[in-house]
Every structure is written in structure tokens, then in C-alpha cells.
Design an enzyme around this catalytic site. Structure first.
Site, PDB file in Angstrom:
ATOM      1  N   TYR A  48      37.538 -45.902   3.279  1.00  0.00           N
ATOM      2  CA  TYR A  48      37.880 -47.041   2.426  1.00  0.00           C
ATOM      3  C   TYR A  48      38.555 -48.135   3.231  1.00  0.00           C
ATOM      4  O   TYR A  48      38.924 -47.946   4.398  1.00  0.00           O
ATOM      5  CB  TYR A  48      38.781 -46.595   1.270  1.00  0.00           C
ATOM      6  N   LYS A 162      40.184 -44.327   8.375  1.00  0.00           N
ATOM      7  CA  LYS A 162      40.725 -44.631   7.044  1.00  0.00           C
ATOM      8  C   LYS A 162      39.882 -43.882   6.006  1.00  0.00           C
ATOM      9  O   LYS A 162      39.024 -44.460   5.332  1.00  0.00           O
ATOM     10  CB  LYS A 162      40.725 -46.153   6.823  1.00  0.00           C
ATOM     11  N   GLU A 194      53.610 -42.863  12.073  1.00  0.00           N
ATOM     12  CA  GLU A 194      53.555 -44.000  11.152  1.00  0.00           C
ATOM     13  C   GLU A 194      54.234 -43.569   9.868  1.00  0.00           C
ATOM     14  O   GLU A 194      55.044 -42.640   9.884  1.00  0.00           O
ATOM     15  CB  GLU A 194      52.096 -44.423  10.935  1.00  0.00           C
ATOM     16  N   LEU A 218      46.891 -44.891  11.844  1.00  0.00           N
ATOM     17  CA  LEU A 218      45.855 -45.838  11.419  1.00  0.00           C
ATOM     18  C   LEU A 218      46.046 -47.140  12.203  1.00  0.00           C
ATOM     19  O   LEU A 218      47.171 -47.644  12.276  1.00  0.00           O
ATOM     20  CB  LEU A 218      45.983 -46.113   9.920  1.00  0.00           C
TER      21      LEU A 218
HETATM   22  C1  LIG Z   1      48.556 -44.335   6.741  1.00  0.00           C
HETATM   23  C2  LIG Z   1      48.543 -45.827   6.846  1.00  0.00           C
HETATM   24  N1  LIG Z   1      48.995 -46.396   7.974  1.00  0.00           N
HETATM   25  C3  LIG Z   1      49.016 -47.738   8.115  1.00  0.00           C
HETATM   26  C4  LIG Z   1      48.581 -48.580   7.103  1.00  0.00           C
HETATM   27  C5  LIG Z   1      48.638 -50.073   7.293  1.00  0.00           C
HETATM   28  O1  LIG Z   1      47.345 -50.601   7.482  1.00  0.00           O
HETATM   29  P1  LIG Z   1      47.031 -52.105   7.104  1.00  0.00           P
HETATM   30  O2  LIG Z   1      48.042 -52.951   7.792  1.00  0.00           O
HETATM   31  O3  LIG Z   1      45.657 -52.339   7.619  1.00  0.00           O
HETATM   32  O4  LIG Z   1      47.132 -52.214   5.619  1.00  0.00           O
HETATM   33  C6  LIG Z   1      48.088 -48.033   5.927  1.00  0.00           C
HETATM   34  C7  LIG Z   1      47.603 -48.904   4.862  1.00  0.00           C
HETATM   35  O5  LIG Z   1      47.182 -48.487   3.809  1.00  0.00           O
HETATM   36  C8  LIG Z   1      48.057 -46.626   5.791  1.00  0.00           C
HETATM   37  O6  LIG Z   1      47.595 -46.044   4.672  1.00  0.00           O
END
Ligand SMILES: Cc1ncc(COP(=O)(O)O)c(C=O)c1O
Length: 296
Positions: A48, A162, A194, A218
Site C-alpha cells: 500500500y 510497505k 523506527e 520503511l
Molecule cells: C512503519 C512506518 N515507518 C515510517 C513511516 C513514514 O513513512 P512516510 O513518511 O512515507 O509516511 C510510516 C508511514 O506510514 C510507517 O508506517
């Protein structure tokens, strides 16, 4: 901007009349139906994206579409659309919404097939997209920062993809909610990874530091935005593994995500962190980020 968060009742009515996209069609949410044999439902077999939209303009869309391709490659699922086709569908959905600031969520699963772990042959992927009002942090959260708890990162070893299989993230986020906190910040083998739905950056002695975009986190689009903005503003940045004790004794800690933007952490595991107030580099980064949203 132009979108003020509605009260709950208005929000509910927005959802009932919401148009969504499913497999080539725009239709009311209540008419969007998929089979119980969809592999997203049976196995969590899909990926997603969530793209923030400011004033009907998607923010960093090429980055989101590149990450989508990476996630699809990672689960060996062919991309059902070109980048241009994705952009067209996204913009058509944005135009159908009554609000200007949106969070466009879309997922692709390996489609509907008789239950068998191995990939089905000749099956069309399921493509679903919806757009909700963008739920950004409140002025109070920006001003005061948020609380987090720490947690052991028990997820699998492809956190760089993701995927819609998010149970580890779901359980960690619920643990945070149960503790009255915004997020669970993960550590694996003594190092910061994270948070359950955000990346984590820290500041030490004026340097913005974050873990590398390896298989354990991610690759956040907001993380990239924060680094780009920091470099443009001549802030010192470093990408390297961050030991747990360094993270927990940093001068500042930030969460970054498409819906949190950049948010300061001011309490960890129930104790005030970094003086209990967002630090000066957070304030600078927050201002830079707000300005970047208005760029074409
Ligand atoms: C596990 C995780 N890490 C980091 C992020 C941050 O990603 P982004 O800045 O692309 O929203 C998300 C966003 O949903 C996430 O689910």
C-alpha cells in the site's frame, strides 16, 4: 489549506457518501465489495501507499510511486499501472472529494484465488483507493510535542516494504494508545529502527541523525523530505546506526510521517524527554516543512 477538521458527525456523513476507487471504477464506498478469497484478506498479501495531499496537490508523488514499485518488486507482484496511470487515478479521486487536504490511501493485493500460499497463476491484482480528510497533528501537539513508549522491534526483516501485513505495527501502536502515547519507538538489537507508523530522527549537538534506509525501516517519504530540507538549510545531517542509549539521551527526537509531518517527542516511557519541550531544531524543521508544502 481550506479544510477545517469536521466534528465527528460531519466526518461520518463524509464517509457514507465517500467515493472510492476499486478495480477501474469510481463508486460509493458502500458499493465497493471484494471477495473473501482476496489474498489481501486471507494472507495480507499486498502492498500500500499513503500520499498526503495539500490543497488538492499530492506531496512528493514521484517518491511515493517509486516506493510503491519497490514494494511490489519486493513481493514479486507486477505493477498493474504505469506511474502516469496512477497519477491520473489519484487526481481523479482527489477531484471527487469535498475537501482540499487529503490522505490518499491505495493498496494492491495479489487478487482473488483459491486459498493456497503459493502465487496463483493468471490472477488480476485487486486495486483499491480511497481518500480521507488529512488528519494532521493538532496545534497543541506541534507546540508541546507528543509522548512515546519504547518497544522491542519484533517485526519481520523486510520492514522496508510497505506491505499491508501490519500486525507487528498494529500491536505496537495499540500498546502506545493503551499507554496514552502517540507512538511506540522500536529498538532492535540495541539500535533505533523506527516507530509503529513513523520514522524517527534524533538531534545531537546540532546534528540531525537518523538510521539508514536498510531492510529494518520503511524508507519514509517524509524522512527524505526532512533530510532534503535540512541539507537545503545547511543543517548538519548524518545517516548511521543510532544506539539505543544515544537515542534516549539525544537533545531532540522527531517522528516523521505523511500524516504527522514532523513532530517532536517530549516524553518517553512516562518521563519528560529533552526538557519536555520541542527543541530549536524541531521548530526550524517544522517551519521548513510547512513552507515546503506550498511548493509546486
Ligand atoms: C512503519 C512506518 N515507518 C515510517 C513511516 C513514514 O513513512 P512516510 O513518511 O512515507 O509516511 C510510516 C508511514 O506510514 C510507517 O508506517
Amino acid at each position: 489549506m481550506g479544510y477545517a477538521a469536521p466534528v465527528d458527525a460531519e466526518c461520518d456523513s463524509l464517509i457514507i457518501f465517500m467515493t472510492v476507487y476499486l478495480n477501474g471504477q469510481f463508486l460509493p464506498l458502500e458499493d465497493a465489495k471484494i471477495s473473501v478469497l482476496d489474498r489481501g484478506f486471507i494472507y495480507g498479501d499486498g502492498v500500500y501507499e499513503l500520499v498526503p495531499v495539500y490543497g488538492r496537490e499530492p506531496y512528493r508523488l514521484p517518491g511515493h510511486l517509486a516506493r510503491l514499485q519497490r514494494s511490489l518488486d519486493g513481493i514479486r507482484l507486477a505493477n498493474p499501472h504505469s506511474a502516469a496511470e496512477w497519477e491520473t487515478i489519484i487526481r481523479q479521486l482527489i477531484a471527487r472529494m469535498a475537501f482540499a487536504d487529503q490522505g490518499v490511501y491505495f493498496q494492491i493485493t495479489r487478487g482473488v484465488a483459491k486459498r493456497d500460499h503459493a502465487f496463483p497463476i493468471g490472477v488480476t491484482p485487486t486495486v483499491f483507493m480511497m481518500s480521507n480528510p488529512l488528519a494532521l497533528p493538532t496545534p497543541e501537539q506541534i507546540e508541546r510535542g507528543v509522548a512515546v513508549i519504547t518497544a522491542v522491534d519484533e517485526r519481520w526483516l523486510h520492514c522496508d516494504l510497505k506491505t499491508i501485513s501490519l500486525l507487528g505495527n498494529v500491536l505496537a501502536r495499540q500498546a502506545a494508545v493503551d499507554a496514552g502515547a502517540a507512538e511506540s519507538v522500536f529498538f532492535r538489537n540495541g539500535y533505533l529502527t523506527e516507530a509503529s507508523a513513523s520514522n524517527v530522527l534524533v538531534v545531537k549537538n546540532g546534528v540531525v541523525v537518523a538510521p539508514p534506509k536498510d531492510h529494518l525501516i520503511l524508507p519514509g517519504i517524509t524522512y527524505d523530505a526532512a533530510f532534503d530540507l535540512a541539507r537545503e538549510a545547511d543543517l548538519a545531517v548524518e545517516v548511521r546506526p543510532v544506539p539505543k542509549n544515544e537515542a534516549l539521551s539525544a537533545d531532540e527526537m522527531w517522528l516523521s510521517s505523511s500524516t504527522k509531518e514532523v513532530l517532536a517527542v517530549t516524553m518517553i516511557d512516562g518521563k519528560a524527554f529533552a526538557g519536555g519541550r520541542p527543541g530549536p531544531l524541531f521548530r526550524k524543521m517544522h517551519a521548513l516543512f510547512q513552507a515546503s508544502k506550498r511548493r509546486p
